[in-house]
Each structure stands twice: as C-alpha cells, then as structure tokens.
Design a protein around this motif. Structure first.
Motif, PDB file in Angstrom:
ATOM      1  N   ILE A 170       0.861  -1.183   0.000  1.00 53.80           N
ATOM      2  CA  ILE A 170       0.000   0.000   0.000  1.00 53.80           C
ATOM      3  C   ILE A 170       0.898   1.234   0.000  1.00 53.80           C
ATOM      4  CG2 ILE A 170      -1.945   1.114   1.195  1.00 53.80           C
ATOM      5  CD1 ILE A 170      -2.368  -1.859   0.577  1.00 53.80           C
ATOM      6  N   GLY A 190      -3.642   5.867  -0.432  1.00 57.77           N
ATOM      7  CA  GLY A 190      -4.113   4.601   0.113  1.00 57.77           C
ATOM      8  C   GLY A 190      -4.346   3.514  -0.911  1.00 57.77           C
ATOM      9  N   GLY A 191      -3.935   3.759  -2.143  1.00 57.30           N
ATOM     10  CA  GLY A 191      -4.141   2.759  -3.190  1.00 57.30           C
ATOM     11  C   GLY A 191      -3.067   1.682  -3.175  1.00 57.30           C
ATOM     12  N   GLN A 229      -2.365  -6.501   8.397  1.00 56.99           N
ATOM     13  CA  GLN A 229      -3.505  -6.226   7.538  1.00 56.99           C
ATOM     14  C   GLN A 229      -3.829  -4.740   7.569  1.00 56.99           C
ATOM     15  OE1 GLN A 229      -6.692  -8.870   8.665  1.00 56.99           O
ATOM     16  NE2 GLN A 229      -5.508 -10.688   8.113  1.00 56.99           N
ATOM     17  N   ILE A 230      -3.880  -4.144   6.405  1.00 62.25           N
ATOM     18  CA  ILE A 230      -4.268  -2.733   6.311  1.00 62.25           C
ATOM     19  C   ILE A 230      -5.643  -2.705   5.659  1.00 62.25           C
ATOM     20  CG2 ILE A 230      -3.696  -0.479   5.353  1.00 62.25           C
ATOM     21  CD1 ILE A 230      -0.735  -1.325   5.563  1.00 62.25           C
ATOM     22  N   VAL A 231      -6.608  -2.315   6.478  1.00 60.45           N
ATOM     23  CA  VAL A 231      -8.001  -2.420   6.050  1.00 60.45           C
ATOM     24  C   VAL A 231      -8.450  -1.099   5.433  1.00 60.45           C
ATOM     25  CG1 VAL A 231     -10.343  -2.844   6.873  1.00 60.45           C
ATOM     26  CG2 VAL A 231      -8.415  -4.104   7.858  1.00 60.45           C
ATOM     27  N   PRO A 232      -8.907  -1.131   4.190  1.00 59.88           N
ATOM     28  CA  PRO A 232      -9.307   0.130   3.540  1.00 59.88           C
ATOM     29  C   PRO A 232     -10.712   0.555   3.950  1.00 59.88           C
ATOM     30  CG  PRO A 232      -9.633  -1.676   2.024  1.00 59.88           C
ATOM     31  CD  PRO A 232      -9.068  -2.273   3.295  1.00 59.88           C
ATOM     32  N   PRO A 233     -11.013   1.844   3.743  1.00 63.04           N
ATOM     33  CA  PRO A 233     -12.334   2.355   4.123  1.00 63.04           C
ATOM     34  C   PRO A 233     -13.501   1.559   3.521  1.00 63.04           C
ATOM     35  CG  PRO A 233     -10.874   4.186   3.643  1.00 63.04           C
ATOM     36  CD  PRO A 233     -10.123   2.942   3.292  1.00 63.04           C
ATOM     37  N   VAL A 234     -13.343   1.044   2.301  1.00 64.18           N
ATOM     38  CA  VAL A 234     -14.482   0.312   1.703  1.00 64.18           C
ATOM     39  C   VAL A 234     -14.834  -0.933   2.505  1.00 64.18           C
ATOM     40  CG1 VAL A 234     -14.252   1.160  -0.671  1.00 64.18           C
ATOM     41  CG2 VAL A 234     -12.992  -0.894   0.020  1.00 64.18           C
ATOM     42  N   VAL A 235     -13.861  -1.502   3.215  1.00 65.57           N
ATOM     43  CA  VAL A 235     -14.139  -2.658   4.070  1.00 65.57           C
ATOM     44  C   VAL A 235     -14.781  -2.186   5.384  1.00 65.57           C
ATOM     45  CG1 VAL A 235     -13.097  -4.532   5.413  1.00 65.57           C
ATOM     46  CG2 VAL A 235     -12.378  -4.139   3.039  1.00 65.57           C
ATOM     47  N   ASP A 236     -14.239  -1.091   5.945  1.00 64.50           N
ATOM     48  CA  ASP A 236     -14.824  -0.554   7.183  1.00 64.50           C
ATOM     49  C   ASP A 236     -16.271  -0.120   6.972  1.00 64.50           C
ATOM     50  OD1 ASP A 236     -12.769  -0.741   9.200  1.00 64.50           O
ATOM     51  OD2 ASP A 236     -11.618   0.613   7.951  1.00 64.50           O
ATOM     52  N   LEU A 237     -16.566   0.319   5.761  1.00 65.10           N
ATOM     53  CA  LEU A 237     -17.934   0.749   5.460  1.00 65.10           C
ATOM     54  C   LEU A 237     -18.862  -0.436   5.232  1.00 65.10           C
ATOM     55  CD1 LEU A 237     -17.000   3.689   3.084  1.00 65.10           C
ATOM     56  CD2 LEU A 237     -18.302   3.927   5.194  1.00 65.10           C
ATOM     57  N   TYR A 275     -17.307  -4.329   1.306  1.00 60.59           N
ATOM     58  CA  TYR A 275     -16.556  -5.523   0.897  1.00 60.59           C
ATOM     59  C   TYR A 275     -16.020  -6.212   2.138  1.00 60.59           C
ATOM     60  CZ  TYR A 275     -16.539  -3.485  -3.773  1.00 60.59           C
ATOM     61  OH  TYR A 275     -16.912  -2.957  -4.975  1.00 60.59           O
ATOM     62  N   TYR A 307     -12.860  -8.311   3.966  1.00 56.04           N
ATOM     63  CA  TYR A 307     -11.439  -8.622   3.919  1.00 56.04           C
ATOM     64  C   TYR A 307     -11.331 -10.141   3.826  1.00 56.04           C
ATOM     65  CZ  TYR A 307      -6.491  -7.950   4.773  1.00 56.04           C
ATOM     66  OH  TYR A 307      -5.131  -7.910   4.622  1.00 56.04           O
ATOM     67  N   PHE A 366     -11.116  -7.523  -2.469  1.00 58.86           N
ATOM     68  CA  PHE A 366     -11.796  -6.215  -2.416  1.00 58.86           C
ATOM     69  C   PHE A 366     -10.979  -5.160  -3.168  1.00 58.86           C
ATOM     70  CE2 PHE A 366      -8.983  -6.611   1.249  1.00 58.86           C
ATOM     71  CZ  PHE A 366      -8.212  -5.466   1.118  1.00 58.86           C
ATOM     72  N   ARG A 416      -9.164  -1.577  -3.732  1.00 60.50           N
ATOM     73  CA  ARG A 416      -8.531  -0.646  -2.806  1.00 60.50           C
ATOM     74  C   ARG A 416      -8.391   0.689  -3.542  1.00 60.50           C
ATOM     75  NH1 ARG A 416      -5.519  -1.911   1.976  1.00 60.50           N
ATOM     76  NH2 ARG A 416      -5.110  -4.077   1.469  1.00 60.50           N
ATOM     77  N   PRO A 417      -9.504   1.387  -3.724  1.00 57.95           N
ATOM     78  CA  PRO A 417      -9.430   2.639  -4.484  1.00 57.95           C
ATOM     79  C   PRO A 417      -8.692   3.700  -3.685  1.00 57.95           C
ATOM     80  CG  PRO A 417     -11.609   2.383  -3.531  1.00 57.95           C
ATOM     81  CD  PRO A 417     -10.844   1.132  -3.196  1.00 57.95           C
ATOM     82  N   PRO A 418      -8.128   4.682  -4.380  1.00 60.61           N
ATOM     83  CA  PRO A 418      -7.489   5.774  -3.638  1.00 60.61           C
ATOM     84  C   PRO A 418      -8.527   6.469  -2.783  1.00 60.61           C
ATOM     85  CG  PRO A 418      -7.766   6.371  -5.941  1.00 60.61           C
ATOM     86  CD  PRO A 418      -8.118   4.928  -5.822  1.00 60.61           C
ATOM     87  N   HIS A 421     -11.358   2.617  12.003  1.00 57.13           N
ATOM     88  CA  HIS A 421     -11.637   1.247  11.571  1.00 57.13           C
ATOM     89  C   HIS A 421     -12.749   0.622  12.394  1.00 57.13           C
ATOM     90  CE1 HIS A 421      -8.217   1.033   8.870  1.00 57.13           C
ATOM     91  NE2 HIS A 421      -7.515   1.654   9.805  1.00 57.13           N
ATOM     92  N   VAL A 422     -13.547  -0.190  11.720  1.00 57.70           N
ATOM     93  CA  VAL A 422     -14.604  -0.938  12.411  1.00 57.70           C
ATOM     94  C   VAL A 422     -13.965  -2.200  12.969  1.00 57.70           C
ATOM     95  CG1 VAL A 422     -16.793  -2.165  12.128  1.00 57.70           C
ATOM     96  CG2 VAL A 422     -16.379  -0.045  10.863  1.00 57.70           C
ATOM     97  N   ARG A 467     -18.977  -5.618  14.497  1.00 62.47           N
ATOM     98  CA  ARG A 467     -20.325  -5.272  14.025  1.00 62.47           C
ATOM     99  C   ARG A 467     -21.342  -6.071  14.821  1.00 62.47           C
ATOM    100  NH1 ARG A 467     -19.579  -2.625   8.996  1.00 62.47           N
ATOM    101  NH2 ARG A 467     -17.510  -3.092   8.178  1.00 62.47           N
TER     102      ARG A 467
END
Lengths: 209, 616
Positions: free
Chosen positions: A14, A49-50, A102-110, A113, A115, B343, B345-347, B560-561, B564
């Motif tokens: 990353i 973060g990409g 593990q570096i968890v991206p925002p799309v996973v936290d949201l 998607y 992990y 998943f 990993r977009p910027p 980070h979550v 849940r």
C-alpha cells in the motif's frame, strides 16, 4: 531468449509502506552486480491509500519493464490481502514472502466488501509456497514502523540469485548517504527479517496453515 | 563494471529527460504538474543553470517556453496528455512561427489511466500541428532523443514533440549520460513582425512555409537513424512499433523483424513499405490509437493492427502474445492462473485531509447537485460521501455548474447548484469560469478548497502556496480578494476553517439559499506539505462507543470498524452497530471525527499507552 536469464521480482503493498524504496534498493544491489535492470511501478494515486506494485527485472539484458502474470520468481507482499491479489503473477509453485499485517481500507470498514478471511490459506490452495510473518510487529519492536521495508528486504535476502551481503550493502550504502544514524537500526531490521523468514519457512514445514 | 562508472545512472524516463535538458544547455523550462509528467520539472528545478517554474497552467507554461525560444535560447516545456488540450491554442499558432532557440515539448500520455480522466494519444498533436514527434522506448532513449530534439528543433526551426507514456516516464533503467555543454543564445530576439506577429494576413503567409517544412520533415523521417530496421529469422510476421511497445515486441517475439519508429511523425511511409515487402504479414503495434496503421493503409500498405490488438490500455507481452498467436493460427499461450477476487482498494482522501469535512458536510445536505473538478477532491465522488455529480476536466466545474443552473428542467427546479474546486485548479482554469458565472448572474455556490498545494500530484507549490518551485518565498494570492475582483459580492464571500464542521455547515446552508453566486473558501493546508502541523492523536473509549457509525461517515482512513452487531431499535427496526477504533499511529488529531460523535467516545489518546495498530 531473454526471458530465461531474467529474474522477475514483484513487490506489492500500500502507498506509504516503502514498497518503492525497497524495490529501489533491490535494484541498486542488482546494478552493483553488473546486471541490466529495469524497474517500474503501478502506483496510481497510491499516496492516497491505493495499491502499489513495483516490478523489478534484472539479468544480462532486460527489454519490457513489466513482469507478465505467471512469470514472477518471487512475490514480496507488504500486506496480506495484497499477497493474495497479486499471487497469480508468480510462476507455478512460486514463493510468496508475506508481511501478515492487515491494512483495512475504508471500503471494508464501510461494510461494502469483506477482507479475505484467510489470505495465506487461499494462496496455498492455489499451489504457491508462502512464508508469512508479522514484519510490522518486528519493525515496531525495533522502534520504528518505517523499518518494515528493511525487514522485508531481510526476508528476501536468502531467495535472491546473489548473496545476502550484496543486498545488505545496498541498504547500508543508501542510509550512509542519507541518514547515517539509521544504518545500524536498518542492519538490525534486515537481520530480524532474515531470521523471521527462516522461522516462517521452518514453521511451514512442521505444521499446516 | 558498469556500476563503477559514474556516468551510468539508474534513471526514470522523466529523470533522463531532465538530465538531457540540462546537458543540452537549455535556459528556460516550465510546466504545470501532472502525472506522469511531473518529475521532469521537479528534477530540472535542481539545476541552477536553468530558469524553471511551475506555471499556472500548461498554456502559460508553453507560452513561457515559446518566449524563451523566440529570444534565441533553448527552452523546454512538459505536460501530461490532457495538458496539451489546454496548451493547444498556443501550439497551433507556434507551428506557423516556428522557433529560433530549440524548443522541446514533452507530453506524457497516461496509457492505462493510472491517474487521468481520459486516455488520449498525443501523437495526434504532431499530425494536427504539423510537428515532428519523437518517441523514446526507454530511459536511455529518452535521454538521447531529448538531446537530438534540441538540435533538430534548431536545425529546422520547429518545436519538437517528445511523446512519452507512463511506461517511459516512470520506468527506471540504466542510462549512460554525458556532461553539460553551454549552448549559446542564438543572437537574441530579432524583431520580425511578419514572423512573430500572427495577424490573419501574416499567418496566411506562413502556412505555405509550414507545408514546405512538412516535406523536409517527411524526408528527414525517412532517413532518420531513429527509425531503424532490425532483421529477424522468423519472417512470418514483421512489426512496426514505437515507444514502450517496441520493448514489448522484442520481449515477446525475439526472432521477428522489427521496424522501430523513434521519429514517428511524419510517418516514414516508404521506409515501412520497403520493410513490409520483406515479411509475410505486417503488424503495427501502437498505444493507443491506430494512427500509423491508418496512414499505412491509406498508402496501400496492407497491415494488421487494431483488428488484433486492444484499442485501450498497454500492449504488454501478456496482451501481445495471445493476439499474435491467434493470427499465426497457433495455440494461445498456456492458461494462466486467474487473479483472486480481492476487495478493491481505491485511492481515498488522506487521514485528516481538510477536504474530509467538506465532503462529510456536503453528504449531509439534501437536494443539491454538485459539479466537481480534477484533483484530490475528485475522490469526494467515492465512499462514504458520494458527493460529486460531475467531473470533466480541469476548471470545468465552474462552467458546468452555470450550465446546470441555466439549463435546469422542471425536475431540478428547487435543486441547489454547487461547484467544488481546488486552489491550483481554480488558478489553472477556474477563474475564467467563475467570472462567467458572475457575469451571467448564475445561481451557484462555489466551494474553493484552498489547501495551498497541487495536492494530487504530490503537493507541488502554486501561487496559493506562498512558495515557488524551489521552495523560496513567493507572493501568495489572496483568494478572497481575487474572487471579489471577479465580481463576487463581498458579503457572499466566506473564508472558513474546514475542520470546524458547524461553521462550514452553516456557511453552505445559508449560501445555497441565496439565489446568486457565493464563494466559500476553505483554508487549511494539505496534510502532505510542510505547512501542515500534526496534533496529538485521538482514541475511542470502548466503553462509551455506541456503534452509531457517525464517525465512519467522515471517511477518515484512520477509523476502523472492529466489531459489528445487529440491534433492534425501539421502533422495531433492525440496525447494524459498528464499533470503531482509531489507528493512533496515523491519527494527526484533526478532530473531525470528534464532532459527529454523540456519546463523546472520542478523546485525546492516553500518551502512556503504546501507539496502536489496528489489526483484524
């Protein structure tokens, strides 16, 4: 045939993890040995973060800068899911050296998607070899998370077509010129990575997953 | 040993061009930063012999270079592909005047769209403007061709386009370099209105000279050593390739004959015709458009090209090999393992980015249409904000917002129109658009996000930074005064702190109700530049976190979550609770996430605790 004489190493992670710097140091080691070397990145907006993937190719003569899927000799993953994402670049039965952090991206936290639950098992299921350990933890124990890329270089040291000392020398040379106070710490990080990788390789043989 | 030879350096294509610009005795270099071209000027700025600048846009950068070339000095200008769209107005007249001092224009095409809003083929500018195009295939050639381009430019009094792509700009390879040679100014600026003042009559007299030059350039391309034939044993197919595609062809088909085009415009048609006669089938390998292919077909030379190869993206060996195998009737190369579904990993925006608060606020406001622009803040289109409705090109947010306002249908009658633009983007192309909104009485609320840098390309300075390309102090534009001068009423201009969410929210809510142009300027530095000052990190008190998830909506990557849970609300509705943790090792203490946290669960981190990495 150029292919057979060219070593292909793919380093992934990353933005901000030092993927490009680690590959640069690896390139410097290959140059010091007199190889022709090409290095290229796919780092589209990686600072945000990409994903970063750094291709390194060296040998008597290198033409295309890109490693083709299915031809990498070694995949070095600075992050677990990235190891899984890129493992199809390896030759059949090729080796992954993985930082398990593990570096968890925002799309996973949201919650958009998931992990992957067990990237290591998935990589093994595809027939690749993998030596995995927590490089981030080692770097933190040595006092600086930024040492992570040197730890990963240490992990690579015994899987290159040249002696580990050449790689260590490239690291030392770089830090001596830019941050001399960091030479000793990076030497330690290199050895720690080398040791951790050996342990991971041994553990792999004595247990499964 | 090559490594012991200090004249052999490991350089990217951009670094190699910069080195050659310096060695060529260039005096003036200008650019606007843009991936993948940025490093050319960054490296040139380290050479004290060259005047270098970040210009406000590519057209101005080219104009600066043109002026220097008219004055008899060697000049250089760099841009990314979309930059030439901006600079083209100057280019299309420059082609009539020509130059005195050598002028090289490097254009970096983002083949594969690593960070651009389109994929365009800059070789067309050579066609369109009747200019020679050189195309290097690696760092060594980027270095050599840049030097040759300066000489060629002076010899033919014509600017030369150096067409590069991402795989040249950002690939590092070994380069044998030389030393700088002073290049004398070619006699200073000589008054010659018939040549330098392009009135319709003057330009009309220059056009025939351009056609004469076309003939000379075509002849030069036919004999240029940059266009060379490499014979091969396997004559079933022969390739015409330029730029990085040459390397991909050599890698994939080491035994095939190749005609390498380094000087690709004008196309050396006769040279290719001769080559075509020596092979069974001719294949033109070009990124992106079938430009050479069409020209060869028009000249009656049979060839394959885009009938086999993709019209988009890079033509690396994994693309070339199967396509050519098909043509030869051979089995496709061995089936490779498919990529694992992982998943995306977009910027995303950085931790503590001052734009986070802006997009969080916009995402909370209903009934608005947002016209966006090019830069980091384009990321506001992504999750969790989904707060951009259009993005076209740099500066376009202004005009498009006005068009959305004036062209609204009945369905949009009550929608508020907002436009979002950054500081550098505003100075690049946005000012004129805002002037147009003011002049034509548009009902648009403009958010001018001043983060004092060209953020997306790595924080280069701009006239809003107070620093120049060398980091030296420079006059800093006053955006409030500037927009007032463009005609925005003083009471409609607000300068706010984007970390103060209630203030920002109030300013936006009030201004969108007022049916005239307003400008809200947010003023906090990009977190990646020196002006940004980190504060102490925050942490989440697990006992207090209710899992409401409000803080996640801010979009900061440090949140980070960790857990849940499903819960039933008093209303009977099922909700998912998301318990969070802050990655204290990267949190900079901006405080944005603290503001929407109702239970006050986010507090300054206990400094006695070790920094925390979040791991699932």
């Amino acid at each position: 045939m150029p292919e057979s004489n060219v070593t292909n190493i793919l380093v992934v992670g990353i933005g901000g993890q030092g993927v490009m710097t680690a590959t640069e140091i690896l390139a410097e080691a290959a140059i010091a040995l007199g190889h022709d070397v090409k290095k290229t990145e796919v780092a589209g907006m990686a600072q945000r973060g990409g994903v970063v993937s750094s291709h390194l190719r060296f040998g008597p003569k290198v033409l295309s800068p890109q490693i083709m899927p299915g031809t990498a000799d070694l995949l070095v993953a600075f992050e677990a899911a990235e190891g899984l994402r890129w493992c199809h670049y390896l030759k059949p039965g090729g080796l992954v050296l993985m930082n398990t952090a593990q570096i968890v991206p925002p799309v996973v936290d949201l919650g958009l998607y998931d992990y992957p639950p067990d990237p290591i098992a998935e990589i093994r299921a595809k027939g690749y070899r993998i030596h995995a350990f927590d490089a981030m933890k080692i770097a933190l124990e040595l006092g600086d998370v930024r040492l992570g890329n040197t730890v990963m270089l240490g992990a690579m040291a015994d899987h290159l077509p040249f002696p580990a000392d050449v790689l260590l020398e490239a690291i030392v040379k770089r830090f001596r010129a830019r941050k001399p106070q960091m030479v000793e710490l990076n030497q330690k990080a290199f050895e720690a990575g080398r040791t951790a990788e050996k342990a991971a390789a041994h553990a792999k043989e004595t247990e499964t997953a | 040993m090559p490594a012991s030879n200090p004249s052999r350096l490991f350089l990217s294509g951009n670094e190699a061009v910069a080195r050659a610009v310096w060695e060529s005795g260039c005096k003036v270099a200008a650019a606007y930063p843009g991936t993948p071209s940025t490093e050319m000027l960054e490296v040139i700025s380290t050479y004290p012999e060259i005047y270098s600048e970040w210009s406000v846009n590519e057209k101005v950068a080219l104009e600066v270079a043109i002026g220097a070339a008219f004055a008899g000095s060697r000049a250089f200008c760099a841009m990314k592909h979309v930059g030439m769209n901006v600079a083209s107005d100057a280019l299309m007249t420059l082609t009539l005047t020509g130059v005195i001092g050598g002028l090289v224009i490097a254009i970096a095409d983002d083949v594969g769209l690593s960070s651009s809003q389109n994929e365009q083929d800059s070789r067309f500018w050579g066609r369109f403007a009747h200019l020679p195009v050189f195309e290097p295939a690696d760092s060594q050639e980027a270095y050599e061709m840049t030097k040759l381009a300066f000489d060629f430019s002076e010899q033919h009094q014509v600017p030369v386009i150096l067409r590069m792509t991402t795989r040249i700009n950002h690939v590092k390879g070994l380069v044998s370099v030389g030393t700088r040679a002073e290049h004398p100014n070619l006699g200073g600026f000589k008054k010659d209105p018939a040549r330098w003042v392009m009135t319709p009559a003057g330009a009309g007299r220059r056009i025939p000279l351009m056609f004469e030059r076309d003939v000379a350039l075509a002849a030069a391309a036919e004999v240029s050593p940059l266009n060379s034939v490499e014979s091969g044993r396997d004559r079933r197919v022969g390739f015409v390739a330029s730029g990085p595609t040459y390397m991909h062809v050599k890698e994939s088909f080491p035994d095939a004959p190749v005609l390498k085009l380094g000087f690709s415009c004008p196309v050396p048609v006769e040279k290719i015709r001769t080559f075509a006669a020596t092979v069974d089938k001719l294949i033109v390998v070009e990124e992106v458009e079938p430009l050479v292919e069409k020209e060869l077909k028009a000249a009656g030379i049979a060839c394959h090209g885009k009938d086999l190869l993709p019209k988009q993206g890079e033509l690396a060996p994994n693309v070339l090999r199967p396509a050519i195998a098909k043509l030869l009737g051979e089995p496709a190369p061995e089936h490779l393992a498919p990529p694992a579904p992982v998943f995306p990993r977009p910027p995303t925006m950085c931790v503590a980015c001052p734009h986070l608060g802006v997009y969080y606020t916009l995402s909370q406001i209903k009934n608005i249409t947002i016209s966006g622009d090019i830069g980091c803040y384009t990321l506001g289109a992504g999750h969790p904000w989904n707060a951009l409705d259009t993005t076209i090109s740099m500066g376009a947010s202004m005009g498009i917002a006005l068009g959305l306002d004036k062209g609204r249908g009945e369905a949009d009658k009550d929608k508020r129109i907002l436009a979002v633009i950054g500081d550098s983007t505003f100075l690049h192309m946005g000012m004129q658009g805002l002037l147009d909104i003011v002049y034509n009485r548009g009902n648009v609320t403009v958010l001018l996000l001043d983060n004092r840098a060209v953020g997306m390309t790595g924080g280069q300075p701009d006239p809003g930074s107070g620093r120049d390309i060398h980091g030296e102090p420079a006059p800093r534009v006053d955006f409030a005064k500037l927009v007032e001068a463009l005609g925005v009423k003083k009471e409609r201009i607000h300068v706010v702190d984007p970390y103060q969410l209630p203030v920002l929210f109030k300013a936006i809510r009030e201004e969108i109700k007022i049916p005239e142009v307003s400008v809200i300027i947010t003023d906090q530095p990009c977190v990646l530049i020196d002006d940004y000052k980190k504060q102490k990190p925050y942490e989440v008190l697990d006992a207090k976190c209710t899992g409401c998830g409000n803080c996640i909506e801010v979009g900061c990557p440090a949140i980070h979550v960790v857990r849940r849970e499903k819960a039933i609300k008093p209303s009977g509705k099922e909700v998912e609770l998301q318990f969070v943790r802050i990655e204290t090792s990267v949190c900079t203490g901006c405080g944005l996430c603290v503001q929407p946290c109702a239970p006050d669960a986010i507090v300054p981190a206990d400094p006695s605790k070790p920094i925390r990495l979040v791991k699932h």
